[in-house]
Design an enzyme around this catalytic site. Structure first.
Site, short mmCIF file in Angstrom:
data_model
loop_
_atom_site.label_atom_id
_atom_site.label_comp_id
_atom_site.label_asym_id
_atom_site.label_seq_id
_atom_site.Cartn_x
_atom_site.Cartn_y
_atom_site.Cartn_z
N GLY A 19 0.83 -1.20 0.00
CA GLY A 19 0.00 0.00 0.00
C GLY A 19 0.87 1.25 0.00
O GLY A 19 2.10 1.18 -0.17
N PHE A 20 0.23 2.38 0.21
CA PHE A 20 0.94 3.66 0.16
C PHE A 20 2.01 3.74 1.27
O PHE A 20 3.22 3.74 1.00
CB PHE A 20 -0.09 4.80 0.25
CG PHE A 20 0.44 6.10 0.73
CD1 PHE A 20 1.54 6.69 0.11
CD2 PHE A 20 -0.13 6.75 1.82
CE1 PHE A 20 2.05 7.91 0.56
CE2 PHE A 20 0.36 7.95 2.27
CZ PHE A 20 1.47 8.53 1.65
N VAL A 21 1.60 3.78 2.54
CA VAL A 21 2.58 3.91 3.64
C VAL A 21 3.47 2.67 3.70
O VAL A 21 4.69 2.79 3.84
CB VAL A 21 1.87 4.12 5.00
CG1 VAL A 21 2.89 4.19 6.13
CG2 VAL A 21 1.01 5.38 5.00
N VAL A 66 -4.65 -11.32 5.37
CA VAL A 66 -4.29 -11.55 6.78
C VAL A 66 -5.50 -11.85 7.66
O VAL A 66 -5.33 -12.15 8.85
CB VAL A 66 -3.47 -10.37 7.37
CG1 VAL A 66 -2.16 -10.18 6.62
CG2 VAL A 66 -4.29 -9.08 7.42
N ASN A 108 -4.26 -12.32 13.84
CA ASN A 108 -3.32 -13.20 13.12
C ASN A 108 -1.91 -12.60 13.07
O ASN A 108 -0.92 -13.32 13.17
CB ASN A 108 -3.84 -13.48 11.71
CG ASN A 108 -5.11 -14.32 11.74
OD1 ASN A 108 -5.31 -15.08 12.69
ND2 ASN A 108 -5.94 -14.19 10.72
N ARG A 115 4.63 -16.03 17.85
CA ARG A 115 5.35 -17.26 17.46
C ARG A 115 6.82 -16.99 17.20
O ARG A 115 7.69 -17.81 17.49
CB ARG A 115 4.73 -17.85 16.17
CG ARG A 115 3.42 -18.58 16.38
CD ARG A 115 3.10 -19.51 15.21
NE ARG A 115 3.09 -18.88 13.91
CZ ARG A 115 2.04 -18.23 13.38
NH1 ARG A 115 0.93 -18.11 14.09
NH2 ARG A 115 2.10 -17.70 12.18
N ALA A 123 -0.49 -0.29 13.22
CA ALA A 123 -0.81 1.01 12.62
C ALA A 123 -2.24 1.36 13.00
O ALA A 123 -3.19 0.89 12.39
CB ALA A 123 -0.67 0.95 11.11
N TYR A 154 -14.12 1.47 10.01
CA TYR A 154 -12.68 1.74 10.10
C TYR A 154 -12.31 2.13 11.52
O TYR A 154 -11.42 1.52 12.13
CB TYR A 154 -12.34 2.87 9.12
CG TYR A 154 -10.87 3.24 9.06
CD1 TYR A 154 -9.93 2.33 8.61
CD2 TYR A 154 -10.44 4.51 9.44
CE1 TYR A 154 -8.58 2.68 8.54
CE2 TYR A 154 -9.10 4.87 9.36
CZ TYR A 154 -8.17 3.95 8.91
OH TYR A 154 -6.85 4.29 8.84
N LYS A 158 -10.06 -0.18 14.18
CA LYS A 158 -8.76 0.25 14.70
C LYS A 158 -8.77 0.30 16.23
O LYS A 158 -7.78 -0.05 16.88
CB LYS A 158 -8.40 1.62 14.13
CG LYS A 158 -8.06 1.59 12.64
CD LYS A 158 -6.75 0.88 12.38
CE LYS A 158 -6.39 0.85 10.91
NZ LYS A 158 -5.11 0.22 10.64
P1 NAD Z 1 -3.42 1.71 1.56
O1 NAD Z 1 -4.83 1.37 1.24
O2 NAD Z 1 -2.60 2.38 0.52
O3 NAD Z 1 -2.61 0.44 2.06
C1 NAD Z 1 -3.21 -0.60 2.77
C2 NAD Z 1 -2.62 -1.92 2.26
O4 NAD Z 1 -3.18 -3.01 3.02
C3 NAD Z 1 -2.99 -2.19 0.79
O5 NAD Z 1 -1.84 -2.59 0.09
C4 NAD Z 1 -4.01 -3.32 0.88
O6 NAD Z 1 -4.04 -4.11 -0.29
C5 NAD Z 1 -3.54 -4.06 2.13
N1 NAD Z 1 -4.58 -4.85 2.80
C6 NAD Z 1 -5.79 -4.43 3.23
N2 NAD Z 1 -6.46 -5.45 3.80
C7 NAD Z 1 -5.63 -6.53 3.74
C8 NAD Z 1 -5.75 -7.87 4.18
N3 NAD Z 1 -6.86 -8.34 4.79
N4 NAD Z 1 -4.70 -8.70 3.96
C9 NAD Z 1 -3.57 -8.27 3.36
N5 NAD Z 1 -3.42 -7.00 2.92
C10 NAD Z 1 -4.44 -6.15 3.11
O7 NAD Z 1 -3.48 2.62 2.88
P2 NAD Z 1 -2.33 3.46 3.60
O8 NAD Z 1 -2.70 4.87 3.55
O9 NAD Z 1 -1.00 3.05 3.12
O10 NAD Z 1 -2.50 2.97 5.11
C11 NAD Z 1 -1.66 1.94 5.64
C12 NAD Z 1 -1.98 1.74 7.10
O11 NAD Z 1 -1.73 2.95 7.82
C13 NAD Z 1 -3.43 1.34 7.36
O12 NAD Z 1 -3.48 0.42 8.41
C14 NAD Z 1 -4.05 2.66 7.79
O13 NAD Z 1 -5.15 2.45 8.64
C15 NAD Z 1 -2.90 3.33 8.51
N6 NAD Z 1 -3.04 4.80 8.51
C16 NAD Z 1 -2.80 5.51 7.37
C17 NAD Z 1 -2.97 6.88 7.39
C18 NAD Z 1 -2.70 7.73 6.17
O14 NAD Z 1 -2.89 8.97 6.24
N7 NAD Z 1 -2.25 7.21 5.06
C19 NAD Z 1 -3.40 7.53 8.55
C20 NAD Z 1 -3.69 6.76 9.66
C21 NAD Z 1 -3.48 5.39 9.64
#
Ligand code: NAD
Length: 321
Positions: A19-21, A66, A108, A115, A123, A154, A158
């Site tokens: 994903g992005f982060v 996951v 998980n 383990r 996050a 959401y 969390k």
């Molecule tokens: P994103 O949607 O770009 O990335 C999320 C990634 O998780 C994706 O690659 C998606 O395919 C994967 N994913 C989702 N459900 C899944 C599952 N069941 N099994 C395997 N992979 C799965 O979002 P992001 O902005 O990169 O956010 C990443 C994390 O950071 C998230 O947990 C989000 O809640 C947290 N977060 C992000 C921000 C932000 O501003 N970007 C702010 C607060 C929290």
């Protein structure tokens, strides 16, 4: 507290790493010499986000959801649980998957960390504070969340993840930490993911009106992704449970953000006001006293610079398409 520099990781598992982060986190870990297994089901991320890592020694991409138990054979000493749809457009499209990823997925990922005897980082999000009645938000504020509103899938997932992580640390002694990330932006956000920064940049570069919700006076605090990743890694290197806010305390209204993007892109676009979504928070600003004091972390990239870097990325990508 253990000093950040004293703790080095050999192998990290990053759920949601495509994903992005997560993709920036995978890159930063490899850069510091930590091997990475990126686990992703690609529901909102893409293999393309980590394509630049494919040839690097120590990088493995594993397709897995996951919410089902998953295994990683090579011994891991760090598990970063970042899997979850994160933009409102995504979690409203995938409400049950979002709830299951925050609950079953967290269980998980915690089981994997237990383990392996690994450090675990969850996050979490500023959305845990809901539409906050305390401003700025410090970690001891319990939040104002509508448990049956559209954003609850959401926010509550969390919050449940935080409760599970805290209980797991208490009951089984798992070395866990929780970061509450505030709005983060940067390269690799999808132009249509619905979040303000990519939406405004896409619209400005296309010469379309920038769609600002409500009267645009609602605020967000925007952190550039490199700052957020540095904060996450500082938390991983500590032995804190947290939660710890990671975000940029410089607040900006959505209208000012739209005007800044228009200025930085040199666009002819105008602003168009559209309806504000239900339960959209009016304000959002982290109190980062804890991160400053315990992690010696604070954001370094000013908005004008981070936005300029992000705009450059969108331009280069458009040129390459
Ligand atoms: P994103 O949607 O770009 O990335 C999320 C990634 O998780 C994706 O690659 C998606 O395919 C994967 N994913 C989702 N459900 C899944 C599952 N069941 N099994 C395997 N992979 C799965 O979002 P992001 O902005 O990169 O956010 C990443 C994390 O950071 C998230 O947990 C989000 O809640 C947290 N977060 C992000 C921000 C932000 O501003 N970007 C702010 C607060 C929290």
């Amino acid at each position: 507290m253990r000093q950040a520099a004293a703790r080095r990781f050999q192998h990290a598992v990053v759920t949601g790493g495509a994903g992005f982060v997560g993709s920036h986190l995978c890159t930063a870990l490899l850069d510091q010499g930590t091997a990475v297994t990126c686990v992703d089901d690609f529901c909102t991320g893409t293999p393309g986000n980590v394509a630049h890592l494919a040839g690097r020694p120590g990088f493995t991409l594993l397709r897995a959801d996951v919410t089902e138990p998953f295994a990683v054979e090579r011994s891991a000493d760090l598990v970063l649980h970042f899997a979850s749809p994160a933009s409102p457009a995504d979690y409203l499209r995938l409400p049950l998957h979002t709830l299951e990823t925050g609950s079953l997925g967290t269980r998980n990922a915690l089981a994997l960390a237990r383990r392996h005897g690994a450090r675990f980082i969850l996050a979490s999000t500023s959305e845990a504070y809901g539409d906050p009645q305390q401003h700025p938000q410090s970690e001891n504020y319990w939040g104002n969340v509508n448990p049956v509103g559209p954003r609850s899938v959401y926010d509550e997932a969390k919050r449940f993840g935080e409760a599970f992580t805290t209980a797991e640390a208490g009951v089984n002694g798992t070395d866990a930490g929780i970061v509450r990330l505030f709005n983060t932006y940067g390269p690799r956000m999808r132009g249509y993911d619905g979040r303000a920064v990519p939406t405004f940049i896409r619209q400005a570069l296309a010469g379309e009106p920038l769609t600002v919700t409500g009267d645009g006076r609602q605020t967000r605090s925007l952190a550039y992704v490199d700052d957020t990743v540095r904060g996450i890694l500082a938390m991983a290197a500590s032995d804190l449970l947290g939660p710890v806010n990671i975000g940029n305390p410089v607040e900006i209204t959505m209208l000012d953000l739209a005007r800044t993007v228009i200025e930085l892109t040199g666009s002819e676009s105008t602003v168009r006001f559209i309806e504000r979504p239900t339960d959209d928070p009016a304000v959002r600003c982290p109190d980062i006293t804890l991160a400053r004091g315990k992690l010696q972390w604070e954001p370094l990239v000013p908005a004008a610079e981070g936005l300029a870097r992000t705009i450059r990325w969108y331009r280069e990508r458009a040129a390459a398409d």
